[in-house]
Design a protein around this motif. Structure first.
Motif, PDB file in Angstrom:
ATOM      1  N   MET A  15      42.266 -17.869 -35.363  1.00 48.73           N
ATOM      2  CA  MET A  15      41.344 -18.919 -35.797  1.00 48.73           C
ATOM      3  C   MET A  15      40.128 -18.963 -34.869  1.00 48.73           C
ATOM      4  SD  MET A  15      42.576 -22.752 -36.775  1.00 48.73           S
ATOM      5  CE  MET A  15      43.445 -22.615 -38.309  1.00 48.73           C
ATOM      6  N   ASN A  16      38.919 -19.121 -35.446  1.00 55.15           N
ATOM      7  CA  ASN A  16      37.710 -19.183 -34.613  1.00 55.15           C
ATOM      8  C   ASN A  16      37.708 -20.436 -33.749  1.00 55.15           C
ATOM      9  OD1 ASN A  16      36.729 -16.859 -35.672  1.00 55.15           O
ATOM     10  ND2 ASN A  16      35.430 -17.888 -37.217  1.00 55.15           N
ATOM     11  N   GLU A  17      37.119 -20.296 -32.571  1.00 56.47           N
ATOM     12  CA  GLU A  17      37.032 -21.456 -31.675  1.00 56.47           C
ATOM     13  C   GLU A  17      36.101 -22.515 -32.290  1.00 56.47           C
ATOM     14  OE1 GLU A  17      36.581 -21.496 -27.043  1.00 56.47           O
ATOM     15  OE2 GLU A  17      34.573 -21.443 -27.959  1.00 56.47           O
ATOM     16  N   ILE A  18      36.488 -23.788 -32.189  1.00 60.62           N
ATOM     17  CA  ILE A  18      35.640 -24.883 -32.673  1.00 60.62           C
ATOM     18  C   ILE A  18      35.167 -25.684 -31.458  1.00 60.62           C
ATOM     19  CG2 ILE A  18      35.497 -26.918 -34.172  1.00 60.62           C
ATOM     20  CD1 ILE A  18      37.794 -25.742 -35.853  1.00 60.62           C
ATOM     21  N   LYS A  19      33.843 -25.760 -31.302  1.00 61.67           N
ATOM     22  CA  LYS A  19      33.266 -26.464 -30.142  1.00 61.67           C
ATOM     23  C   LYS A  19      33.017 -27.928 -30.520  1.00 61.67           C
ATOM     24  CE  LYS A  19      30.868 -22.227 -28.918  1.00 61.67           C
ATOM     25  NZ  LYS A  19      31.182 -21.623 -30.244  1.00 61.67           N
ATOM     26  N   ILE A  20      33.554 -28.800 -29.698  1.00 54.87           N
ATOM     27  CA  ILE A  20      33.616 -30.221 -30.083  1.00 54.87           C
ATOM     28  C   ILE A  20      32.965 -31.119 -29.027  1.00 54.87           C
ATOM     29  CG2 ILE A  20      35.246 -32.116 -30.554  1.00 54.87           C
ATOM     30  CD1 ILE A  20      37.252 -29.859 -31.438  1.00 54.87           C
ATOM     31  N   ILE A  21      32.243 -32.132 -29.527  1.00 51.78           N
ATOM     32  CA  ILE A  21      31.747 -33.214 -28.657  1.00 51.78           C
ATOM     33  C   ILE A  21      32.544 -34.466 -29.037  1.00 51.78           C
ATOM     34  CG2 ILE A  21      29.765 -34.692 -28.121  1.00 51.78           C
ATOM     35  CD1 ILE A  21      27.952 -32.294 -28.915  1.00 51.78           C
ATOM     36  N   ALA A  61      44.513 -24.726 -28.496  1.00 60.20           N
ATOM     37  CA  ALA A  61      43.986 -23.419 -28.069  1.00 60.20           C
ATOM     38  C   ALA A  61      42.640 -23.082 -28.724  1.00 60.20           C
ATOM     39  CB  ALA A  61      45.016 -22.340 -28.370  1.00 60.20           C
ATOM     40  N   HIS A  62      42.491 -23.361 -30.015  1.00 64.55           N
ATOM     41  CA  HIS A  62      41.245 -22.950 -30.687  1.00 64.55           C
ATOM     42  C   HIS A  62      40.180 -24.052 -30.690  1.00 64.55           C
ATOM     43  CE1 HIS A  62      43.758 -24.745 -33.788  1.00 64.55           C
ATOM     44  NE2 HIS A  62      42.682 -24.955 -34.510  1.00 64.55           N
ATOM     45  N   PHE A  63      40.401 -25.130 -29.926  1.00 62.03           N
ATOM     46  CA  PHE A  63      39.366 -26.162 -29.753  1.00 62.03           C
ATOM     47  C   PHE A  63      38.775 -26.040 -28.351  1.00 62.03           C
ATOM     48  CE2 PHE A  63      41.316 -29.668 -32.756  1.00 62.03           C
ATOM     49  CZ  PHE A  63      41.091 -28.848 -33.848  1.00 62.03           C
ATOM     50  N   LYS A  64      37.459 -26.294 -28.250  1.00 69.42           N
ATOM     51  CA  LYS A  64      36.838 -26.338 -26.918  1.00 69.42           C
ATOM     52  C   LYS A  64      36.068 -27.656 -26.788  1.00 69.42           C
ATOM     53  CE  LYS A  64      33.535 -24.311 -23.852  1.00 69.42           C
ATOM     54  NZ  LYS A  64      32.184 -23.841 -23.792  1.00 69.42           N
TER      55      LYS A  64
END
Ligand SMILES: NC(=O)c1ccc[n+]([C@@H]2O[C@H](COP(=O)([O-])OP(=O)(O)OC[C@H]3O[C@@H](n4cnc5c(N)ncnc54)[C@H](O)[C@@H]3O)[C@@H](O)[C@H]2O)c1
Ligand SMILES: O=C(O)C1=N[C@H](C(=O)O)CCC1
Length: 267
Positions: free
Chosen positions: A1-7, A27-30
Motif C-alpha cells: 500500500m502507498n504511504e499516506i502523508k497525514i496532518i 506502517a503505511h501512514f506517515k
C-alpha cells in the motif's frame, strides 16, 4: 500500500492524541505535521506525552503548514469553526479532509460538497467513526420503517461543546429519509418546564445528557402498540473510533467526492 502523508489538527485533544497514536503506529501512514493553536515552530516530541514521536513539526497557521509540508490527508478533530476553516483550506491546497469534528451546519456541509465537486477531490465528514455507532444508525433507519414514534437519547462526557451530538443529528437525518414527518406525543402536549421534551427534528425528539464518567453513548427508542424497541451503542474509550478513522483515511484517497457519514463508505 502507498504511504499516506497525514496532518492532524488538534493533536493534544482527547481524539487528536488517539489519532496521533493510530497514525504513528500504522506502517503505511506517515504523520507529516500537526496543527495546534500553540507551540508554533516546536516539534511534537517537545510536547509532554509525545516525546517518542520524532520529526513532526507543529504549525499554528494551516496555510504555512500546507505550503511547507507535503501531505495527502488532513484529519481534523478540533471545533466546528476551526474544522470548517481547516477543511476548506486543505481542499484549496488539494489535501483531502477527514473530519471527525461535529457541529457542522447543513450550510457548512453543502459548501464543502460544492468545493469537492469543483476540485474533484475526496472529503469525508464522519459524525461518528465507531463502527458500532454506524450500525446503530443503520439499524435505527431500518426500524423506523416499521416504528414511527422515535425518541433519541444521546449521552456524552460533560466536556462536550455541541448539543445535540453529531451522531444524534445524523441518526435523525437518516430516519427522516425513510419516515414521513410525524408529530409525536399528545396533540395538546404542553411543556411546563421548558426543554422537557428535548429538541425536535422532523417530529422526533432528541435528548442530550452530559455527565462526567460518560464517553459517547446513544439509544434510539421506538414505540408502537404494546411494544418498544431500543437500539443502543456505547463507546467506552476513544480507541473505539480509530478503526473508522483508519478506514476513512484509506478511503478518502480513492474517492473524488464528498462523503457525509461512514455508512456511505463501509461495505
Ligand atoms: N467523529 C467521531 O467519531 C468523534 C468522536 C469523538 C469526538 N468527536 C468530535 O471531535 C471533536 C474533538 O473532540 P475532543 O473530545 O477530542 O475535544 P478536545 O477539546 O479534547 O480536543 C480539541 C482540540 O482541538 C484543539 N484546537 C482548538 N483550536 C485549534 C486550532 N485553531 N488549531 C488546532 N487545534 C485546535 C484544542 O487545543 C484541543 O486540543 C469534537 O467536535 C467532537 O465532537 C468526534
Ligand atoms: O466525545 C464527543 O464529543 C463525541 N462526539 C461525536 C458526536 O458528536 O456524535 C461522536 C461521539 C463522541
Amino acid at each position: 500500500m502507498n504511504e499516506i502523508k497525514i496532518i492532524i489538527a488538534g493533536p493534544r485533544g482527547r481524539m487528536g492524541s488517539e489519532a496521533v497514536q493510530l497514525v504513528t503506529a500504522t506502517a503505511h501512514f506517515k504523520l507529516a505535521a500537526v496543527l495546534d493553536h500553540k507551540n508554533d515552530g516546536m516539534m511534537l516530541s517537545d510536547v509532554a506525552g509525545f516525546q517518542s514521536i520524532s520529526n513532526v513539526p507543529i504549525y499554528t497557521d494551516i496555510e504555512k503548514c500546507l505550503q511547507e509540508v507535503e501531505a495527502d490527508v488532513l484529519i481534523d478533530l478540533t471545533t466546528p469553526e476551526v474544522g470548517m476553516y481547516h477543511a476548506k483550506t486543505a481542499l484549496e491546497y488539494n489535501v483531502r479532509p477527514v473530519v471527525g469534528t461535529t457541529g457542522f451546519t447543513k450550510e457548512n456541509l453543502a459548501e464543502l460538497e460544492d468545493i469537492c465537486r469543483e476540485k474533484e477531490l475526496g472529503c469525508i465528514i464522519a459524525p461518528n467513526f465507531a463502527i458500532g455507532a454506524v450500525l446503530m444508525m443503520k439499524f435505527s433507519q431500518l426500524a423506523a420503517k416499521y416504528f414511527h414514534d422515535i425518541e433519541i437519547i444521546e449521552m456524552h462526557h460533560d466536556q462536550k461543546l455541541d448539543a445535540p451530538s453529531g451522531t444524534a443529528v445524523k441518526t435523525a437525518e437518516m430516519i427522516s429519509a425513510v419516515r414521513e414527518t410525524k408529530k409525536q406525543g399528545h396533540a395538546n402536549e404542553k411543556e411546563t418546564l421548558k426543554g422537557a421534551r428535548g429538541a425536535e427534528y422532523d417530529g422526533m425528539h432528541i435528548h442530550s445528557v452530559r455527565l462526567p464518567g460518560l464517553i459517547a453513548h446513544q439509544q434510539v427508542l421506538f414505540g408502537s402498540d404494546g411494544q418498544t424497541l431500543t437500539i443502543r451503542h456505547d463507546s467506552y474509550n476513544r480507541a473505539s473510533f480509530m478503526s473508522g478513522v483508519k478506514v476513512a483515511v484509506e478511503t478518502v484517497m480513492k474517492h473524488n467526492n464528498f462523503v457525509y457519514g461512514l455508512e456511505n463508505i463501509l461495505d
